[in-house]
Design a protein around this motif. Structure first.
Motif, PDB file in Angstrom:
ATOM      1  N   UNK A  27       0.804  -1.220   0.000  1.00 19.98           N
ATOM      2  CA  UNK A  27       0.000   0.000   0.000  1.00 19.98           C
ATOM      3  C   UNK A  27       0.835   1.267   0.000  1.00 19.98           C
ATOM      4  N   UNK A  28       1.876   1.298   0.822  1.00 20.93           N
ATOM      5  CA  UNK A  28       2.718   2.498   0.897  1.00 20.93           C
ATOM      6  C   UNK A  28       3.452   2.731  -0.414  1.00 20.93           C
ATOM      7  N   UNK A  29       3.916   1.648  -1.017  1.00 19.24           N
ATOM      8  CA  UNK A  29       4.616   1.772  -2.290  1.00 19.24           C
ATOM      9  C   UNK A  29       3.655   2.231  -3.388  1.00 19.24           C
ATOM     10  N   UNK A  30       2.425   1.682  -3.375  1.00 18.91           N
ATOM     11  CA  UNK A  30       1.448   2.019  -4.410  1.00 18.91           C
ATOM     12  C   UNK A  30       1.036   3.488  -4.349  1.00 18.91           C
ATOM     13  N   UNK A  31       0.968   4.069  -3.151  1.00 17.39           N
ATOM     14  CA  UNK A  31       0.605   5.487  -3.057  1.00 17.39           C
ATOM     15  C   UNK A  31       1.678   6.367  -3.688  1.00 17.39           C
ATOM     16  N   UNK A  32       2.948   6.024  -3.456  1.00 18.18           N
ATOM     17  CA  UNK A  32       4.027   6.806  -4.071  1.00 18.18           C
ATOM     18  C   UNK A  32       4.022   6.662  -5.589  1.00 18.18           C
ATOM     19  N   UNK A  33       3.762   5.462  -6.055  1.00 13.29           N
ATOM     20  CA  UNK A  33       3.715   5.239  -7.504  1.00 13.29           C
ATOM     21  C   UNK A  33       2.566   6.031  -8.115  1.00 13.29           C
ATOM     22  N   UNK A  34       1.403   6.000  -7.474  1.00 13.68           N
ATOM     23  CA  UNK A  34       0.235   6.742  -7.981  1.00 13.68           C
ATOM     24  C   UNK A  34       0.514   8.240  -8.018  1.00 13.68           C
ATOM     25  N   UNK A  35       1.184   8.754  -6.992  1.00 16.16           N
ATOM     26  CA  UNK A  35       1.539  10.173  -6.951  1.00 16.16           C
ATOM     27  C   UNK A  35       2.443  10.539  -8.120  1.00 16.16           C
ATOM     28  N   UNK A  36       3.406   9.670  -8.412  1.00 14.48           N
ATOM     29  CA  UNK A  36       4.331   9.925  -9.521  1.00 14.48           C
ATOM     30  C   UNK A  36       3.616   9.838 -10.862  1.00 14.48           C
ATOM     31  N   UNK A  37       2.723   8.877 -11.027  1.00 10.14           N
ATOM     32  CA  UNK A  37       1.986   8.739 -12.286  1.00 10.14           C
ATOM     33  C   UNK A  37       1.075   9.943 -12.537  1.00 10.14           C
ATOM     34  N   UNK A  38       0.530  10.517 -11.459  1.00  8.66           N
ATOM     35  CA  UNK A  38      -0.339  11.690 -11.613  1.00  8.66           C
ATOM     36  C   UNK A  38       0.451  12.973 -11.844  1.00  8.66           C
ATOM     37  N   UNK A  39       1.692  13.002 -11.377  1.00  7.65           N
ATOM     38  CA  UNK A  39       2.506  14.207 -11.516  1.00  7.65           C
ATOM     39  C   UNK A  39       2.378  15.143 -10.336  1.00  7.65           C
ATOM     40  N   UNK A  40       1.872  14.655  -9.201  1.00  5.82           N
ATOM     41  CA  UNK A  40       1.679  15.512  -8.027  1.00  5.82           C
ATOM     42  C   UNK A  40       2.997  15.977  -7.432  1.00  5.82           C
ATOM     43  N   UNK A  41       4.084  15.330  -7.778  1.00  4.28           N
ATOM     44  CA  UNK A  41       5.390  15.727  -7.251  1.00  4.28           C
ATOM     45  C   UNK A  41       5.983  16.903  -8.030  1.00  4.28           C
ATOM     46  N   UNK A  42       5.326  17.327  -9.084  1.00  4.33           N
ATOM     47  CA  UNK A  42       5.815  18.433  -9.910  1.00  4.33           C
ATOM     48  C   UNK A  42       5.119  19.737  -9.531  1.00  4.33           C
ATOM     49  N   UNK A  43       5.816  20.850  -9.666  1.00  3.99           N
ATOM     50  CA  UNK A  43       5.179  22.131  -9.327  1.00  3.99           C
ATOM     51  C   UNK A  43       4.101  22.554 -10.324  1.00  3.99           C
ATOM     52  N   UNK A  44       4.041  21.938 -11.491  1.00  6.53           N
ATOM     53  CA  UNK A  44       3.055  22.310 -12.511  1.00  6.53           C
ATOM     54  C   UNK A  44       1.825  21.419 -12.460  1.00  6.53           C
TER      55      UNK A  44
END
Length: 190
Positions: A27-44
């Motif tokens: 679960x913890x790994x999947x949340x980070x992967x989902x965040x990266x796929x959505x682009x939430x880690x980017x300022x744009x």
């Protein structure tokens, strides 16, 4: 009047991330992967635009779950025929299709909209170490401080000893500072 922000082509550039699933909690790994796929880690980041990155997951067959989920968690799907509800336990799915476990976990954590399938198409899951995208990878996610710097893990007794040493050193420094402060005050009063 133009409202140019800057070089948006660089901001929207997709980066390849590598995630090692060995001994990681699902679960913890999947949340980070989902965040990266959505682009939430980017300022744009914008919920309506697809600005996420590519994610390559290796060692999918070694992912772990907490508690009794390995025996109790069920994955269900329907064939479309009457009475066609199929159930498979986590352990069995991990032996047959370990990549499907991570894909379903990440899929459940993505927003349920038209961008979901496009985002999932940028997720590549492999059961072993080998993957054909090694040249593309620019970021490795799962580097811990111990991996990067080769720091040894301390036992409890070593941690206690280290804590006592730090406490002794800090008490000496505090005592010195108090002494110096008293001397300074005395010198100022003279």
């Amino acid at each position: 009047m133009s409202q140019a922000i800057g070089n948006t082509a660089l901001a929207y550039a997709r980066v390849w991330h590598l995630v090692d699933a060995r001994q990681r909690i699902l679960g913890r790994m999947a949340t980070r992967i989902a965040t990266t796929l959505m682009g939430k880690h980017k300022p744009i980041y914008d919920p309506a635009s697809d600005c996420g990155d590519y994610v390559v997951v290796i060692n999918a067959k070694e992912v772990i779950v907490t508690g009794k989920k390995a025996e109790q968690k069920l994955y269900r799907h329907h064939t479309g025929y009457p009475g066609g509800l199929k159930e498979i336990v986590y352990k069995d799915l991990q032996e047959k299709k370990p990549d499907e476990i991570i894909r379903k976990a990440v899929s459940g954590m993505l927003p349920k909209n038209k961008l979901r399938e496009n985002r999932l198409s940028r997720l590549y899951v492999f059961p072993d170490e080998e993957n054909p995208y090694e040249q593309n990878i620019t970021k490795i996610y799962d580097k811990t401080l111990v991996d990067q710097f080769g720091l040894p893990k301390l036992t409890k007794s070593e941690k206690r000893k280290k804590f006592k040493d730090i406490k002794a050193i800090t008490s000496e420094v505090v005592f010195k500072n108090k002494k110096e402060n008293k001397e300074n005050i005395e010198n100022m009063n003279k």
